[in-house]
Design an enzyme around this catalytic site. Structure first.
Site, PDB file in Angstrom:
ATOM      1  N   LYS A   1      46.848  35.061  65.745  1.00 22.28           N
ATOM      2  CA  LYS A   1      48.137  34.371  65.672  1.00 22.28           C
ATOM      3  C   LYS A   1      48.130  33.106  66.533  1.00 22.28           C
ATOM      4  O   LYS A   1      48.740  32.091  66.168  1.00 22.28           O
ATOM      5  CB  LYS A   1      49.266  35.317  66.091  1.00 22.28           C
ATOM      6  CG  LYS A   1      49.507  36.468  65.110  1.00 22.28           C
ATOM      7  CD  LYS A   1      49.745  35.981  63.695  1.00 22.28           C
ATOM      8  CE  LYS A   1      50.405  37.019  62.800  1.00 22.28           C
ATOM      9  NZ  LYS A   1      50.590  36.542  61.428  1.00 22.28           N
TER      10      LYS A   1
ATOM     11  N   TYR B   1      44.738  40.662  66.955  1.00 23.59           N
ATOM     12  CA  TYR B   1      45.946  40.178  66.280  1.00 23.59           C
ATOM     13  C   TYR B   1      46.515  38.963  67.026  1.00 23.59           C
ATOM     14  O   TYR B   1      46.810  37.933  66.419  1.00 23.59           O
ATOM     15  CB  TYR B   1      46.972  41.315  66.242  1.00 23.59           C
ATOM     16  CG  TYR B   1      48.283  40.987  65.544  1.00 23.59           C
ATOM     17  CD1 TYR B   1      48.412  41.117  64.168  1.00 23.59           C
ATOM     18  CD2 TYR B   1      49.401  40.570  66.268  1.00 23.59           C
ATOM     19  CE1 TYR B   1      49.614  40.832  63.529  1.00 23.59           C
ATOM     20  CE2 TYR B   1      50.604  40.281  65.643  1.00 23.59           C
ATOM     21  CZ  TYR B   1      50.704  40.420  64.276  1.00 23.59           C
ATOM     22  OH  TYR B   1      51.898  40.126  63.648  1.00 23.59           O
TER      23      TYR B   1
HETATM   24  P1  NAP Z   1      54.224  43.988  55.740  1.00 29.00           P
HETATM   25  O1  NAP Z   1      55.542  44.564  55.423  1.00 29.00           O
HETATM   26  O2  NAP Z   1      53.048  44.877  55.923  1.00 29.00           O
HETATM   27  O3  NAP Z   1      53.896  42.851  54.672  1.00 29.00           O
HETATM   28  C1  NAP Z   1      52.697  42.149  54.689  1.00 29.00           C
HETATM   29  C2  NAP Z   1      52.289  41.928  53.253  1.00 29.00           C
HETATM   30  O4  NAP Z   1      51.080  41.114  53.219  1.00 29.00           O
HETATM   31  C3  NAP Z   1      51.950  43.237  52.536  1.00 29.00           C
HETATM   32  O5  NAP Z   1      52.603  43.275  51.280  1.00 29.00           O
HETATM   33  C4  NAP Z   1      50.439  43.158  52.400  1.00 29.00           C
HETATM   34  O6  NAP Z   1      49.943  43.831  51.276  1.00 29.00           O
HETATM   35  C5  NAP Z   1      50.224  41.674  52.263  1.00 29.00           C
HETATM   36  N1  NAP Z   1      48.843  41.325  52.528  1.00 29.00           N
HETATM   37  C6  NAP Z   1      48.009  41.859  53.466  1.00 29.00           C
HETATM   38  N2  NAP Z   1      46.813  41.276  53.404  1.00 29.00           N
HETATM   39  C7  NAP Z   1      46.880  40.357  52.416  1.00 29.00           C
HETATM   40  C8  NAP Z   1      45.941  39.460  51.865  1.00 29.00           C
HETATM   41  N3  NAP Z   1      44.694  39.394  52.331  1.00 29.00           N
HETATM   42  N4  NAP Z   1      46.322  38.660  50.832  1.00 29.00           N
HETATM   43  C9  NAP Z   1      47.587  38.730  50.361  1.00 29.00           C
HETATM   44  N5  NAP Z   1      48.527  39.570  50.833  1.00 29.00           N
HETATM   45  C10 NAP Z   1      48.167  40.387  51.838  1.00 29.00           C
HETATM   46  O7  NAP Z   1      54.296  43.145  57.112  1.00 29.00           O
HETATM   47  P2  NAP Z   1      55.422  42.168  57.729  1.00 29.00           P
HETATM   48  O8  NAP Z   1      55.887  42.795  58.984  1.00 29.00           O
HETATM   49  O9  NAP Z   1      56.408  41.758  56.709  1.00 29.00           O
HETATM   50  O10 NAP Z   1      54.495  40.946  58.161  1.00 29.00           O
HETATM   51  C11 NAP Z   1      54.548  39.671  57.528  1.00 29.00           C
HETATM   52  C12 NAP Z   1      53.983  38.644  58.481  1.00 29.00           C
HETATM   53  O11 NAP Z   1      54.795  38.587  59.656  1.00 29.00           O
HETATM   54  C13 NAP Z   1      52.569  38.961  58.969  1.00 29.00           C
HETATM   55  O12 NAP Z   1      51.825  37.772  59.074  1.00 29.00           O
HETATM   56  C14 NAP Z   1      52.805  39.552  60.330  1.00 29.00           C
HETATM   57  O13 NAP Z   1      51.684  39.420  61.170  1.00 29.00           O
HETATM   58  C15 NAP Z   1      53.977  38.725  60.796  1.00 29.00           C
HETATM   59  N6  NAP Z   1      54.775  39.300  61.873  1.00 29.00           N
HETATM   60  C16 NAP Z   1      55.381  40.506  61.736  1.00 29.00           C
HETATM   61  C17 NAP Z   1      56.144  41.010  62.781  1.00 29.00           C
HETATM   62  C18 NAP Z   1      56.850  42.314  62.685  1.00 29.00           C
HETATM   63  O14 NAP Z   1      57.323  42.783  63.722  1.00 29.00           O
HETATM   64  N7  NAP Z   1      56.955  42.927  61.531  1.00 29.00           N
HETATM   65  C19 NAP Z   1      56.274  40.276  63.960  1.00 29.00           C
HETATM   66  C20 NAP Z   1      55.640  39.051  64.071  1.00 29.00           C
HETATM   67  C21 NAP Z   1      54.901  38.569  63.019  1.00 29.00           C
HETATM   68  P3  NAP Z   1      49.462  45.389  51.469  1.00 29.00           P
HETATM   69  O15 NAP Z   1      50.595  46.130  52.081  1.00 29.00           O
HETATM   70  O16 NAP Z   1      49.115  45.799  50.079  1.00 29.00           O
HETATM   71  O17 NAP Z   1      48.270  45.332  52.390  1.00 29.00           O
END
Ligand code: NAP
Length: 246
Positions: free
Chosen positions: A157, A153
């Protein structure tokens, strides 16, 4: 209010992407809400429309060349040449490096790096032809500092941050700004997939003493996308509760 800029937010059926789509929709952008699940994308798009915004839903996997092209085509059809792309789609998975399987590594890089590459490829030509555009890539602070059980991961990133800087050097003089948002831990379904031990330890380390909310990340994206951020080129902004200070 931004006047009707055609926008794609990937992975916007949940969490941070959802908050970004809703914020941009409220700010007057015309949003294509992408997600793997059409139902979840449509729920978000319908919510934006019910508050007077413009939004359509489109299902697709950003790591697929065919799907990324279809997502772009759908956005152009619905709202015209894309002026803003937010590469947000992401997945979580934890394992010690010695236990990581090749398919875990490949999937992590496919969704985050290949997905960001493909979606950017799709919108870039028309943005350069128009002489304007903005791309905001969602990385993570783990791309800056690494994390135990998160080598794949963190590596993905970090790749997004490097790719963004290179692209920013190539295209900013031609009117396209490219930047990164590298959040700390944010309360979303993705972070709930990480172990309870990880979440408890992380919370205790944060100067702010709490995880962020998706809306707080969306505010950073809205700033970088706006003309107020005209001098921000290839930058990485960190809404991260003070966990990483650069
Ligand atoms: P989340 O709630 O799991 O949302 C991610 C969304 O992306 C989900 O709806 C997922 O669909 C969708 N997705 C996954 N693979 C995909 C693909 N190949 N094509 C299109 N859509 C896809 O996660 P989040 O926490 O909001 O994360 C959003 C972004 O922020 C990510 O890039 C994550 O790495 C980053 N981020 C998150 C955090 C944190 O603490 N939450 C911190 C730093 C960075 P499904 O659920 O159907 O798979």
């Amino acid at each position: 209010m931004m006047s009707g800029i055609s926008t794609i937010v990937t992975g916007a059926g949940s969490g941070i992407g959802r908050a970004i789509a809703e914020r941009l929709g409220a700010d007057g952008y015309r949003v294509l809400v992408n997600d793997l699940s059409l139902e979840r994308a449509e729920t978000v798009a319908a919510g934006i429309r019910s508050r007077g915004g413009a939004a359509v839903a489109f299902a697709g996997d950003v790591s697929s060349e065919a799907d990324s092209a279809s997502i772009h085509t759908a956005a152009v059809k619905a709202h015209g040449t894309v002026g803003l792309l937010v590469n947000n789609a992401g997945i979580a998975h934890q394992a010690l490096f010695e236990n990581l399987e090749v398919h875990d590594f490949d999937r992590m890089f496919a969704v985050h790096v290949r997905g960001t590459f493909l979606m950017t490829k799709a919108v870039l030509g028309p943005m350069l032809a128009a002489g304007k555009g903005s791309i905001v890539n969602i990385a993570s602070q783990l791309g800056q500092i690494g994390g135990i059980e998160l080598a794949h991961y963190s590596g993905a990133k970090a790749a997004i941050i490097g790719m963004t800087k290179s692209l920013a050097r190539e295209v900013s003089s031609r009117g396209v700004r490219v930047n990164v948002v590298a959040p700390g831990p944010i309360n979303t379904p993705l972070v709930m997939e990480l172990s309870r031990e990880w979440r408890e330890r992380k919370k205790s380390e944060l100067p702010l003493g709490r995880f962020g909310e998706p809306e707080e990340v969306a505010a950073t994206v809205a700033f970088l996308a706006s003309d107020e951020a005209s001098l921000f080129v290839g930058q990485t902004l960190g809404p991260n509760s003070g966990d990483v200070m650069l």
